[in-house]
Design a protein around this motif. Structure first.
Motif, PDB file in Angstrom:
ATOM      1  N   GLN A 294      20.329  29.523 -31.378  1.00  0.00           N
ATOM      2  CA  GLN A 294      18.662  30.433 -30.508  1.00  0.00           C
ATOM      3  C   GLN A 294      20.008  31.621 -31.237  1.00  0.00           C
ATOM      4  N   GLN A 295      20.880  32.177 -29.950  1.00  0.00           N
ATOM      5  CA  GLN A 295      21.116  33.320 -29.195  1.00  0.00           C
ATOM      6  C   GLN A 295      21.925  34.393 -31.175  1.00  0.00           C
ATOM      7  N   GLN A 296      22.732  33.090 -31.765  1.00  0.00           N
ATOM      8  CA  GLN A 296      23.012  34.210 -33.205  1.00  0.00           C
ATOM      9  C   GLN A 296      21.845  34.368 -33.691  1.00  0.00           C
ATOM     10  N   LEU A 297      20.734  33.492 -33.760  1.00  0.00           N
ATOM     11  CA  LEU A 297      19.132  34.383 -34.666  1.00  0.00           C
ATOM     12  C   LEU A 297      19.338  34.806 -34.005  1.00  0.00           C
ATOM     13  N   ALA A 298      19.136  35.542 -32.994  1.00  0.00           N
ATOM     14  CA  ALA A 298      17.946  36.893 -31.730  1.00  0.00           C
ATOM     15  C   ALA A 298      19.450  37.703 -32.495  1.00  0.00           C
ATOM     16  N   SER A 299      20.642  37.561 -32.442  1.00  0.00           N
ATOM     17  CA  SER A 299      21.852  38.943 -32.192  1.00  0.00           C
ATOM     18  C   SER A 299      21.324  39.267 -34.176  1.00  0.00           C
ATOM     19  N   VAL A 300      21.505  38.187 -35.086  1.00  0.00           N
ATOM     20  CA  VAL A 300      21.195  38.809 -36.477  1.00  0.00           C
ATOM     21  C   VAL A 300      20.801  40.193 -36.406  1.00  0.00           C
ATOM     22  N   TYR A 301      19.233  39.966 -36.028  1.00  0.00           N
ATOM     23  CA  TYR A 301      18.125  41.040 -35.665  1.00  0.00           C
ATOM     24  C   TYR A 301      18.762  42.208 -35.045  1.00  0.00           C
ATOM     25  N   ARG A 302      18.863  41.756 -34.314  1.00  0.00           N
ATOM     26  CA  ARG A 302      19.651  42.756 -32.934  1.00  0.00           C
ATOM     27  C   ARG A 302      20.934  43.423 -33.744  1.00  0.00           C
ATOM     28  N   ARG A 303      21.623  43.081 -34.416  1.00  0.00           N
ATOM     29  CA  ARG A 303      23.019  44.101 -35.246  1.00  0.00           C
ATOM     30  C   ARG A 303      22.303  44.489 -36.347  1.00  0.00           C
ATOM     31  N   SER A 304      21.086  44.091 -37.109  1.00  0.00           N
ATOM     32  CA  SER A 304      20.436  44.865 -38.215  1.00  0.00           C
ATOM     33  C   SER A 304      19.954  45.949 -37.918  1.00  0.00           C
ATOM     34  N   MET A 305      19.126  46.116 -36.851  1.00  0.00           N
ATOM     35  CA  MET A 305      18.456  46.776 -36.358  1.00  0.00           C
ATOM     36  C   MET A 305      20.034  48.242 -35.346  1.00  0.00           C
ATOM     37  N   GLU A 306      20.106  47.908 -35.204  1.00  0.00           N
ATOM     38  CA  GLU A 306      21.914  48.171 -34.324  1.00  0.00           C
ATOM     39  C   GLU A 306      22.198  49.832 -35.576  1.00  0.00           C
ATOM     40  N   LEU A 307      22.856  48.556 -36.690  1.00  0.00           N
ATOM     41  CA  LEU A 307      23.520  49.779 -37.694  1.00  0.00           C
ATOM     42  C   LEU A 307      22.209  50.068 -38.561  1.00  0.00           C
ATOM     43  N   ALA A 308      21.033  49.753 -38.404  1.00  0.00           N
ATOM     44  CA  ALA A 308      20.181  50.574 -39.383  1.00  0.00           C
ATOM     45  C   ALA A 308      19.764  52.391 -38.473  1.00  0.00           C
ATOM     46  N   GLU A 309      19.837  51.944 -37.709  1.00  0.00           N
ATOM     47  CA  GLU A 309      20.078  53.575 -36.354  1.00  0.00           C
ATOM     48  C   GLU A 309      20.693  53.633 -36.114  1.00  0.00           C
ATOM     49  N   ALA A 310      22.002  53.386 -36.851  1.00  0.00           N
ATOM     50  CA  ALA A 310      23.462  54.596 -36.826  1.00  0.00           C
ATOM     51  C   ALA A 310      22.977  55.223 -38.248  1.00  0.00           C
ATOM     52  N   ASN A 311      22.700  53.972 -39.122  1.00  0.00           N
ATOM     53  CA  ASN A 311      22.525  55.031 -40.694  1.00  0.00           C
ATOM     54  C   ASN A 311      20.948  55.902 -40.640  1.00  0.00           C
ATOM     55  N   GLY A 312      20.491  56.302 -39.523  1.00  0.00           N
ATOM     56  CA  GLY A 312      19.391  57.170 -39.481  1.00  0.00           C
ATOM     57  C   GLY A 312      18.098  56.516 -40.760  1.00  0.00           C
ATOM     58  N   ILE A 313      18.658  55.393 -40.145  1.00  0.00           N
ATOM     59  CA  ILE A 313      17.353  54.751 -40.973  1.00  0.00           C
ATOM     60  C   ILE A 313      15.701  54.529 -40.134  1.00  0.00           C
ATOM     61  N   ARG A 314      14.331  54.974 -40.689  1.00  0.00           N
ATOM     62  CA  ARG A 314      13.817  54.194 -39.682  1.00  0.00           C
ATOM     63  C   ARG A 314      12.256  53.698 -40.508  1.00  0.00           C
ATOM     64  N   THR A 315      12.402  53.186 -41.318  1.00  0.00           N
ATOM     65  CA  THR A 315      11.483  51.713 -41.689  1.00  0.00           C
ATOM     66  C   THR A 315      12.189  50.669 -42.778  1.00  0.00           C
ATOM     67  N   ILE A 316      12.416  49.727 -42.128  1.00  0.00           N
ATOM     68  CA  ILE A 316      13.179  48.771 -42.646  1.00  0.00           C
ATOM     69  C   ILE A 316      12.383  47.292 -42.527  1.00  0.00           C
ATOM     70  N   SER A 317      12.782  46.296 -43.457  1.00  0.00           N
ATOM     71  CA  SER A 317      11.870  44.538 -43.934  1.00  0.00           C
ATOM     72  C   SER A 317      12.910  43.939 -43.817  1.00  0.00           C
ATOM     73  N   PHE A 318      12.476  43.275 -42.775  1.00  0.00           N
ATOM     74  CA  PHE A 318      13.227  42.044 -42.392  1.00  0.00           C
ATOM     75  C   PHE A 318      12.884  40.732 -43.462  1.00  0.00           C
ATOM     76  N   PRO A 319      13.321  39.471 -43.674  1.00  0.00           N
ATOM     77  CA  PRO A 319      12.650  38.416 -43.891  1.00  0.00           C
ATOM     78  C   PRO A 319      13.180  37.504 -43.505  1.00  0.00           C
ATOM     79  N   SER A 320      12.554  36.193 -42.973  1.00  0.00           N
ATOM     80  CA  SER A 320      12.735  35.627 -42.376  1.00  0.00           C
ATOM     81  C   SER A 320      13.699  34.618 -42.464  1.00  0.00           C
ATOM     82  N   ILE A 321      14.858  35.206 -41.615  1.00  0.00           N
ATOM     83  CA  ILE A 321      16.364  34.930 -41.638  1.00  0.00           C
ATOM     84  C   ILE A 321      16.508  33.563 -41.422  1.00  0.00           C
ATOM     85  N   SER A 322      17.196  32.571 -41.753  1.00  0.00           N
ATOM     86  CA  SER A 322      17.641  31.256 -41.876  1.00  0.00           C
ATOM     87  C   SER A 322      16.839  30.173 -41.562  1.00  0.00           C
TER      88      SER A 322
END
Ligand code: AR6
Length: 192
Positions: free
Chosen positions: A101-129
């Protein structure tokens, strides 16, 4: 034809949207891939993204040295409309396992962190896992939504976060989970 919009909420400056559709077609700054630890491609979302982006994507992911479960890495989008692909590695489902459960939450959080660090303001996620990795959508949806909602509550960088869901049943399961969260946090989550 535009994707049918199913459900939309606002949190601070960001909208969170649930849309039934194909992630490879999205025009957000970044799309997130449901990758595996090798980052060398696969089936499902991963296969579709690699096919649509072209072989340069694999050439770049080969240089990244793989990725741990719960983490994410970023590449360019090549032939995709999205400028970037964030390759997130979700966990393989195991019932009643809090680490998963923590790993699933983490993959979304890490994706958002990486996006923000690269100036990304709009992002699309699939239903991971929830495909090859076997996570029941009913269990994954509240974890995915809460991880993204917690992130946008604490960070101002995003305008739009879209969940691009592959069929009506998955979309309705996410819509139900989002409605539950909106009821729990009515002062924070405004249903549009
Ligand atoms: N757009 C949006 N969603 C999609 C698309 C698409 N084009 N194609 C499938 N889905 P999966 P996982 C949905 O299996 O469970 C790969 O082989 C699908 O219906 O893509 O994280 C990787 O290389 C499901 O709801 O990802 C890994 O080895 C969701 O996307 C492994 O699968 C995720 O299904 C990762 O498995």
């Amino acid at each position: 034809m535009p994707n049918p919009l199913i459900y939309r909420v606002q949190i601070n400056q960001a909208t969170i949207e649930l849309i039934e559709g194909d992630i490879t077609k999205q025009t957000t700054d970044a799309i997130v891939n449901a990758a595996n630890a090798s980052l060398l491609g696969g089936g499902g979302v991963d296969g579709a993204i690699h096919r649509a982006a072209g072989s340069e994507l694999l050439a770049e992911t080969r240089t990244l040295g793989g990725c741990q479960t719960g983490d994410a890495k970023i590449t360019r989008g090549y032939k995709l409309k999205a400028k970037f692909v964030i390759h997130g590695v979700g966990p393989i489902y195991q019932a009643h396992n809090t680490l998963v459960q923590q790993q699933l939450a983490s993959v979304y959080r890490r994706s958002m962190e990486l996006a923000e660090a690269n100036g990304i303001r709009t992002i699309s996620f699939p239903s991971i896992s929830t495909g090859a990795y076997g996570y029941p959508v009913e269990e994954a949806a509240p974890i995915a939504l809460k991880a993204v909602i917690d992130y946008v509550i604490q960070h101002n960088g995003f305008e739009r976060v879209a969940f691009i869901l592959f069929n009506e049943q998955i979309t309705e399961t996410y819509a139900h989970a989002l409605a539950q969260l909106a009821k729990l946090y009515p002062d924070i989550i405004k249903v549009l």
